[in-house]
Design a protein around this motif. Sequence first.
Motif, mmCIF file in Angstrom:
data_model
loop_
_atom_site.group_PDB
_atom_site.id
_atom_site.type_symbol
_atom_site.label_atom_id
_atom_site.label_comp_id
_atom_site.label_asym_id
_atom_site.label_seq_id
_atom_site.Cartn_x
_atom_site.Cartn_y
_atom_site.Cartn_z
ATOM 1 N N MET A 1 0.840 -1.185 0.000
ATOM 2 C CA MET A 1 0.000 0.000 0.000
ATOM 3 C C MET A 1 0.881 1.244 0.000
ATOM 4 O O MET A 1 2.068 1.189 0.327
ATOM 5 N N SER A 2 0.322 2.373 -0.384
ATOM 6 C CA SER A 2 1.050 3.633 -0.348
ATOM 7 C C SER A 2 0.719 4.355 0.960
ATOM 8 O O SER A 2 -0.342 4.152 1.546
ATOM 9 N N ILE A 6 4.906 8.163 5.432
ATOM 10 C CA ILE A 6 5.939 7.146 5.622
ATOM 11 C C ILE A 6 6.676 6.925 4.302
ATOM 12 O O ILE A 6 6.043 6.724 3.261
ATOM 13 N N GLU A 7 7.995 6.965 4.371
ATOM 14 C CA GLU A 7 8.808 6.705 3.189
ATOM 15 C C GLU A 7 9.196 5.228 3.154
ATOM 16 O O GLU A 7 9.874 4.734 4.055
ATOM 17 N N PRO A 34 9.826 -1.955 9.766
ATOM 18 C CA PRO A 34 9.421 -0.678 10.358
ATOM 19 C C PRO A 34 10.071 -0.471 11.726
ATOM 20 O O PRO A 34 10.237 -1.428 12.496
ATOM 21 N N ILE A 35 10.426 0.773 12.025
ATOM 22 C CA ILE A 35 11.018 1.102 13.320
ATOM 23 C C ILE A 35 10.416 2.404 13.837
ATOM 24 O O ILE A 35 10.293 3.385 13.095
ATOM 25 N N VAL A 88 -0.157 1.830 12.157
ATOM 26 C CA VAL A 88 -0.698 0.497 12.432
ATOM 27 C C VAL A 88 -0.707 -0.343 11.160
ATOM 28 O O VAL A 88 -0.304 -1.522 11.172
ATOM 29 N N GLU A 89 -1.115 0.239 10.045
ATOM 30 C CA GLU A 89 -1.176 -0.505 8.787
ATOM 31 C C GLU A 89 0.213 -0.921 8.313
ATOM 32 O O GLU A 89 0.380 -1.999 7.730
ATOM 33 N N ALA A 90 1.211 -0.084 8.554
ATOM 34 C CA ALA A 90 2.574 -0.428 8.141
ATOM 35 C C ALA A 90 3.078 -1.652 8.898
ATOM 36 O O ALA A 90 3.748 -2.523 8.323
#
Length: 423
Positions: A1-2, A6-7, A34-35, A88-90
Amino acid sequence: MSYDKIEVPEQGEKITLKDGSEDELEIPDNPIIPIIYGDGVGSDVGPAAQKVLDAAADATGREINWMRIYAGESAREMYDENLPDETVEAIKEHRVAIKGPLTTPVGAGFRSLNVALRQTLDLYANVRPTYYLDGVPSPVKAPEEMDMVTFRENTEDVYAGIEWEAGTEEVEQVRDFIEDEMGFDSTIHEGPVGIGIKPITEKGSKRLVREAIDYALEQGRDKVTLVHKGNIMKFTEGQFSEWGMEVADEEYPDDEVFAAPDSLWEEQDDIDIPEGAIMVEERLADAMLQWMQLRTDEFDVLAMPNLNGDYLSDSAGAQIGGLGIAPGGNFGKGRMLAEPVHGSAPKRANQDMANPSALILSGRLMFDYMGWDDAADLVRDAVEETISSGKVTYDLERQLEDAEKLATSEYAEEVIDNIEKLS
């Protein structure tokens, strides 16, 4: 997803589920992870831990492609909210992530950002391995006897947040129901009262205990202890124990898991356990706080409801030198979020002095989950080598003789040097 803010790294691959599996992961050698650096000292320990974990991955022929995501203070600056949906989605999409400490500000709409993340992502098992690192000052005589892993149910118990404030119309409605409808008319004292609900479900209990038993089998551990206060809370914590023992007794072959009878303590040596099987027993929570100190080496894996897990894992951490070096992780079905046990310590923020060991070792737990055992071992060994050589951050230096005080960033570089020497 885009994503909006967030890069996503140009290089790297997503961690995915294996075909046909609900929880087994396909881990590439160049994962996107992710961090969240976190609040307070997170701005110091986050980048330090990231560099150390990069070094361990590189030393074992892999590469991490980090993706910064945001929660807490950093999210308020970027999104004007504490827990953005795309954060959350990431984590959902990339399945394995790591975060530093988060502070929930007053009036934020959350009781706790940490709890909100766990519940939103259904990360139902909070796992805290507690083991001694050579050189760490400890208040007990034999800290090396501690090698315990706590499995804390992460989504229910009093942390479900079902409660009503004294003096509100809602709490009086609940009180009337308890007293008039349920018959507890002489139980609650007169005057203002706050009331909370403690849900313990069969689903939550069984999946947590199942996770603990599976871990013990995979890691070659000898025993799983269910810790509860079921002698008083018979229909909540008592049922946690009953459901947990049902898992042990009904879901595993007898030659793998032995469900111990009640009240075994002094008679354990006389129990005929099938060779190679782990034993699943139960203990009362208040007694465990004592036995963890007096008979430390007799316990292995602990599984318990949420509140007990909070207390007992912190107590275990004290025996090996405190929460500043205590790692943790939150596990769900095919998903993991690593995090340190300690808080955000805002007074120490942006001073390059905080101890990043807990976040680094949480990364080690993340590597274990990913099947990167060689990288995980490198991280642990390098941290231990650094501390045992007397090169430590201020929190340990002030307790040691002839130690060298390092800044957060300097300590991370020392750990990286030791990774290179050990690899």
